[in-house]
Design a protein around this motif. Structure first.
Motif, mmCIF file in Angstrom:
data_model
loop_
_atom_site.group_PDB
_atom_site.id
_atom_site.type_symbol
_atom_site.label_atom_id
_atom_site.label_comp_id
_atom_site.label_asym_id
_atom_site.label_seq_id
_atom_site.Cartn_x
_atom_site.Cartn_y
_atom_site.Cartn_z
ATOM 1 N N TYR A 1 46.679 41.191 30.896
ATOM 2 C CA TYR A 1 47.118 42.201 31.862
ATOM 3 C C TYR A 1 48.491 42.752 31.465
ATOM 4 C CZ TYR A 1 49.345 43.939 36.113
ATOM 5 O OH TYR A 1 50.051 44.697 37.011
ATOM 6 N N LYS B 1 44.144 48.759 38.998
ATOM 7 C CA LYS B 1 43.266 49.847 39.448
ATOM 8 C C LYS B 1 43.710 51.180 38.854
ATOM 9 C CE LYS B 1 41.830 47.361 43.545
ATOM 10 N NZ LYS B 1 41.756 47.273 45.002
ATOM 11 N N HIS C 1 50.283 44.056 41.178
ATOM 12 C CA HIS C 1 49.476 43.858 39.970
ATOM 13 C C HIS C 1 48.039 44.337 40.165
ATOM 14 C CE1 HIS C 1 48.647 40.116 42.179
ATOM 15 N NE2 HIS C 1 47.506 40.079 41.495
ATOM 16 N N VAL C 2 47.512 44.211 41.383
ATOM 17 C CA VAL C 2 46.140 44.674 41.641
ATOM 18 C C VAL C 2 46.108 46.196 41.640
ATOM 19 C CG1 VAL C 2 44.229 44.663 43.289
ATOM 20 C CG2 VAL C 2 45.573 42.583 42.932
ATOM 21 N N SER D 1 37.898 43.567 45.669
ATOM 22 C CA SER D 1 38.729 42.441 45.260
ATOM 23 C C SER D 1 39.200 42.666 43.830
ATOM 24 C CB SER D 1 37.926 41.143 45.331
ATOM 25 O OG SER D 1 36.920 41.151 44.329
ATOM 26 N N GLU D 2 40.153 41.876 43.433
ATOM 27 C CA GLU D 2 40.672 41.920 42.065
ATOM 28 C C GLU D 2 39.520 41.812 41.055
ATOM 29 O OE1 GLU D 2 43.936 39.000 40.144
ATOM 30 O OE2 GLU D 2 44.193 39.455 42.261
ATOM 31 N N ARG D 3 38.665 40.851 41.284
ATOM 32 C CA ARG D 3 37.541 40.584 40.384
ATOM 33 C C ARG D 3 36.564 41.759 40.353
ATOM 34 N NH1 ARG D 3 34.747 34.958 40.178
ATOM 35 N NH2 ARG D 3 33.157 35.323 38.620
ATOM 36 N N GLU E 1 48.501 46.499 48.901
ATOM 37 C CA GLU E 1 48.005 45.373 48.121
ATOM 38 C C GLU E 1 49.040 44.951 47.083
ATOM 39 O OE1 GLU E 1 44.374 46.603 46.263
ATOM 40 O OE2 GLU E 1 45.170 48.552 45.834
ATOM 41 N N CYS F 1 37.042 44.849 41.217
ATOM 42 C CA CYS F 1 37.668 46.047 40.670
ATOM 43 C C CYS F 1 37.596 46.040 39.150
ATOM 44 C CB CYS F 1 39.093 46.145 41.184
ATOM 45 S SG CYS F 1 40.353 46.520 40.012
ATOM 46 N N ARG G 1 42.031 35.490 38.425
ATOM 47 C CA ARG G 1 43.193 36.162 38.991
ATOM 48 C C ARG G 1 44.010 36.738 37.836
ATOM 49 N NH1 ARG G 1 41.683 36.420 43.531
ATOM 50 N NH2 ARG G 1 41.949 34.927 45.194
#
Length: 196
Positions: free
Chosen positions: A119, A154, A149-150, A27-29, A146, A31, A109
């Motif tokens: 970000y 990464k 932004h995610v 998940s975003e979190r 995905e 990662c 998020r």
């Protein structure tokens, strides 16, 4: 390119691919947290390689010493000149996002404040780097299923990890040239003190 350097780059590529494969399904979190933990561990290795070797019980970054936090290691690496201002800025932004993601149960998020600003600042800073510009979308296999932004976060984590990993290979211990001189000065000072 020397054989040793070529082997190092090949090993570095494998490690970065492993990291990407580990965080790509998270998940975003997760990662952000796992990626930041990886960078924290790499900073530890970078600092340890640059400093005078000590026995394991006296590790500078161990639990009983002052440089145990991500922030402290980041500041120390910067103050020692092991990382430049741009890398310090980038990793510090990731560290702040990681802190919020790991300490808050909601609002984690990248598209929500205050993470969105961090970000975007991180992306703006990293996107100027030539190596990052060459990374293909969906690295390493073109998978862009995905949100952008995610995937971008990464890729930024892999990029920052690879930069610090490279520094670990190339850094020379900061003490190596002056250690004998320092020992001689101390011995001389001690023997002069005994004569008086």
């Amino acid at each position: 390119m020397e054989v040793e350097e070529s082997e190092h780059l090949e090993e570095l590529g494998k490690k970065q691919l492993e990291l990407f494969n580990e965080i790509r399904t998270e998940s975003e979190r997760a990662c952000v947290i796992v990626g930041a933990a990886n960078i924290d561990a790499l900073l530890d290795k970078l600092i340890t390689k640059a400093l005078l070797p000590v026995n394991e019980k006296k590790q500078l970054c161990s639990e009983s010493n002052a440089f145990t936090t991500f922030s402290a290691k980041l500041n120390l690496a910067h103050q020692l000149g092991l990382i430049d201002d741009a890398l310090f800025f980038q990793v510090n932004l990731l560290r702040k996002i990681r802190n919020d993601f790991s300490h808050n149960l909601s609002g984690c998020r990248l598209t929500e404040a205050p993470h969105l600003n961090r970000y975007q600042d991180l992306l703006k800073s990293i996107s100027k780097c030539p190596m990052y510009k060459r990374m293909p979308k969906g690295f390493p296999d073109g998978n862009i299923d995905e949100p952008e932004h995610v995937l971008t976060m990464k890729l930024m984590i892999v990029y920052l990890s690879s930069i610090i990993s490279s520094l670990i290979y190339f850094v020379e211990p900061v003490y190596n040239e002056n250690l004998d001189t320092i020992k001689q000065l101390r011995e001389s000072s001690a023997s002069n003190g005994q004569q008086g």
